[in-house]
Scaffold this motif. Sequence first.
Motif, PDB file in Angstrom:
ATOM      1  N   VAL A  46      27.782  37.909  41.255  1.00  0.00           N
ATOM      2  CA  VAL A  46      27.962  38.942  42.284  1.00  0.00           C
ATOM      3  C   VAL A  46      28.609  40.179  41.659  1.00  0.00           C
ATOM      4  N   LEU A  47      29.666  39.965  40.882  1.00  0.00           N
ATOM      5  CA  LEU A  47      30.366  41.088  40.244  1.00  0.00           C
ATOM      6  C   LEU A  47      29.474  41.831  39.260  1.00  0.00           C
ATOM      7  N   LEU A  48      28.675  41.098  38.474  1.00  0.00           N
ATOM      8  CA  LEU A  48      27.763  41.734  37.518  1.00  0.00           C
ATOM      9  C   LEU A  48      26.758  42.610  38.253  1.00  0.00           C
ATOM     10  N   LEU A  49      26.211  42.093  39.333  1.00  0.00           N
ATOM     11  CA  LEU A  49      25.232  42.864  40.089  1.00  0.00           C
ATOM     12  C   LEU A  49      25.885  44.096  40.711  1.00  0.00           C
ATOM     13  N   GLN A  50      27.069  43.934  41.298  1.00  0.00           N
ATOM     14  CA  GLN A  50      27.757  45.072  41.894  1.00  0.00           C
ATOM     15  C   GLN A  50      28.083  46.137  40.852  1.00  0.00           C
ATOM     16  N   ALA A  51      28.583  45.711  39.689  1.00  0.00           N
ATOM     17  CA  ALA A  51      28.920  46.671  38.628  1.00  0.00           C
ATOM     18  C   ALA A  51      27.667  47.382  38.122  1.00  0.00           C
ATOM     19  N   SER A  52      26.585  46.646  37.966  1.00  0.00           N
ATOM     20  CA  SER A  52      25.334  47.244  37.493  1.00  0.00           C
ATOM     21  C   SER A  52      24.803  48.259  38.499  1.00  0.00           C
ATOM     22  N   LEU A  53      24.922  47.924  39.774  1.00  0.00           N
ATOM     23  CA  LEU A  53      24.457  48.841  40.811  1.00  0.00           C
ATOM     24  C   LEU A  53      25.270  50.123  40.821  1.00  0.00           C
ATOM     25  N   GLU A  54      26.574  50.005  40.599  1.00  0.00           N
ATOM     26  CA  GLU A  54      27.417  51.206  40.549  1.00  0.00           C
ATOM     27  C   GLU A  54      27.019  52.108  39.388  1.00  0.00           C
ATOM     28  N   LEU A  55      26.622  51.519  38.274  1.00  0.00           N
ATOM     29  CA  LEU A  55      26.221  52.307  37.109  1.00  0.00           C
ATOM     30  C   LEU A  55      24.941  53.098  37.348  1.00  0.00           C
ATOM     31  N   ILE A  56      24.020  52.525  38.110  1.00  0.00           N
ATOM     32  CA  ILE A  56      22.748  53.214  38.329  1.00  0.00           C
ATOM     33  C   ILE A  56      22.759  54.064  39.595  1.00  0.00           C
ATOM     34  N   GLY A  57      23.829  53.995  40.363  1.00  0.00           N
ATOM     35  CA  GLY A  57      23.913  54.803  41.585  1.00  0.00           C
ATOM     36  C   GLY A  57      23.391  54.049  42.786  1.00  0.00           C
ATOM     37  N   LEU A  58      24.247  53.309  43.413  1.00  0.00           N
ATOM     38  CA  LEU A  58      23.896  52.469  44.555  1.00  0.00           C
ATOM     39  C   LEU A  58      23.388  53.304  45.718  1.00  0.00           C
ATOM     40  N   GLU A  59      22.208  52.955  46.223  1.00  0.00           N
ATOM     41  CA  GLU A  59      21.634  53.641  47.369  1.00  0.00           C
ATOM     42  C   GLU A  59      21.588  52.731  48.588  1.00  0.00           C
ATOM     43  N   TRP A  60      22.358  51.643  48.557  1.00  0.00           N
ATOM     44  CA  TRP A  60      22.398  50.700  49.656  1.00  0.00           C
ATOM     45  C   TRP A  60      23.692  49.920  49.592  1.00  0.00           C
ATOM     46  N   THR A  61      24.038  49.263  50.694  1.00  0.00           N
ATOM     47  CA  THR A  61      25.277  48.508  50.789  1.00  0.00           C
ATOM     48  C   THR A  61      24.990  47.037  50.531  1.00  0.00           C
ATOM     49  N   LEU A  62      25.750  46.424  49.641  1.00  0.00           N
ATOM     50  CA  LEU A  62      25.565  45.018  49.290  1.00  0.00           C
ATOM     51  C   LEU A  62      26.695  44.189  49.892  1.00  0.00           C
TER      52      LEU A  62
ATOM     53  N   ASP B 152      19.212  43.873  33.879  1.00  0.00           N
ATOM     54  CA  ASP B 152      18.103  44.633  34.463  1.00  0.00           C
ATOM     55  C   ASP B 152      17.889  44.333  35.943  1.00  0.00           C
ATOM     56  N   ALA B 153      18.548  43.307  36.465  1.00  0.00           N
ATOM     57  CA  ALA B 153      18.335  42.904  37.854  1.00  0.00           C
ATOM     58  C   ALA B 153      18.672  44.024  38.827  1.00  0.00           C
ATOM     59  N   ALA B 154      19.741  44.754  38.570  1.00  0.00           N
ATOM     60  CA  ALA B 154      20.153  45.820  39.478  1.00  0.00           C
ATOM     61  C   ALA B 154      19.078  46.898  39.588  1.00  0.00           C
ATOM     62  N   GLU B 155      18.502  47.285  38.471  1.00  0.00           N
ATOM     63  CA  GLU B 155      17.453  48.313  38.510  1.00  0.00           C
ATOM     64  C   GLU B 155      16.236  47.814  39.269  1.00  0.00           C
ATOM     65  N   GLU B 156      15.844  46.571  39.025  1.00  0.00           N
ATOM     66  CA  GLU B 156      14.698  46.008  39.733  1.00  0.00           C
ATOM     67  C   GLU B 156      14.961  45.955  41.233  1.00  0.00           C
ATOM     68  N   LEU B 157      16.157  45.492  41.619  1.00  0.00           N
ATOM     69  CA  LEU B 157      16.497  45.426  43.035  1.00  0.00           C
ATOM     70  C   LEU B 157      16.547  46.819  43.658  1.00  0.00           C
ATOM     71  N   GLN B 158      17.054  47.779  42.922  1.00  0.00           N
ATOM     72  CA  GLN B 158      17.122  49.149  43.436  1.00  0.00           C
ATOM     73  C   GLN B 158      15.705  49.663  43.739  1.00  0.00           C
ATOM     74  N   GLN B 159      14.763  49.371  42.861  1.00  0.00           N
ATOM     75  CA  GLN B 159      13.374  49.787  43.075  1.00  0.00           C
ATOM     76  C   GLN B 159      12.769  49.086  44.280  1.00  0.00           C
ATOM     77  N   ILE B 160      13.077  47.794  44.431  1.00  0.00           N
ATOM     78  CA  ILE B 160      12.545  47.033  45.567  1.00  0.00           C
ATOM     79  C   ILE B 160      13.124  47.561  46.872  1.00  0.00           C
ATOM     80  N   VAL B 161      14.433  47.791  46.896  1.00  0.00           N
ATOM     81  CA  VAL B 161      15.071  48.310  48.113  1.00  0.00           C
ATOM     82  C   VAL B 161      14.477  49.664  48.479  1.00  0.00           C
ATOM     83  N   ALA B 162      14.208  50.508  47.498  1.00  0.00           N
ATOM     84  CA  ALA B 162      13.639  51.834  47.753  1.00  0.00           C
ATOM     85  C   ALA B 162      12.282  51.720  48.467  1.00  0.00           C
ATOM     86  N   GLN B 163      11.535  50.658  48.201  1.00  0.00           N
ATOM     87  CA  GLN B 163      10.245  50.459  48.851  1.00  0.00           C
ATOM     88  C   GLN B 163      10.388  50.175  50.336  1.00  0.00           C
TER      89      GLN B 163
END
Length: 120
Positions: free
Chosen positions: A14-30, A107-118
């Motif tokens: 959970v922490l790894l995903l949250q930290a990764s999302l912060e690095l790429i610019g979170l566009e959603w709430t986890l 890479d999971a955060a970037e993939e999830l960010q792309q999926i959420v954007a869809q």
Amino acid sequence: MMRVLLIEDHPADVLLLQASLELIGLEWTLDDAPTFAEAARRWPGGNFGMLVLDLNLPDGHGLELLARALELASGTPVVVLSGLANREVAAQAVGLGARAYVIKGLDAAEELQQIVAQFA
């Protein structure tokens, strides 16, 4: 902003995903829940736009757990987040109705960010 419910029992993941999302610019709430039972309690009225599911939880595992998640989410996109890089399981998960099968890691955060954007 979309709310996403992550069902994951390992705090480090959970922490790894949250930290990764912060690095790429979170566009959603986890939001996160450590068990399927906890997620099921929080789902109604939670106004979640997506469910992200680990397939190995204390109260369920594998494709049976995915079937339960698809029933719970009922029309809301479900994404599998797994530590298992298995094409056969990934194909079965998508065949059952998962929108994607994402492997845990940096890479999971970037993939999830792309999926959420869809679906946002």
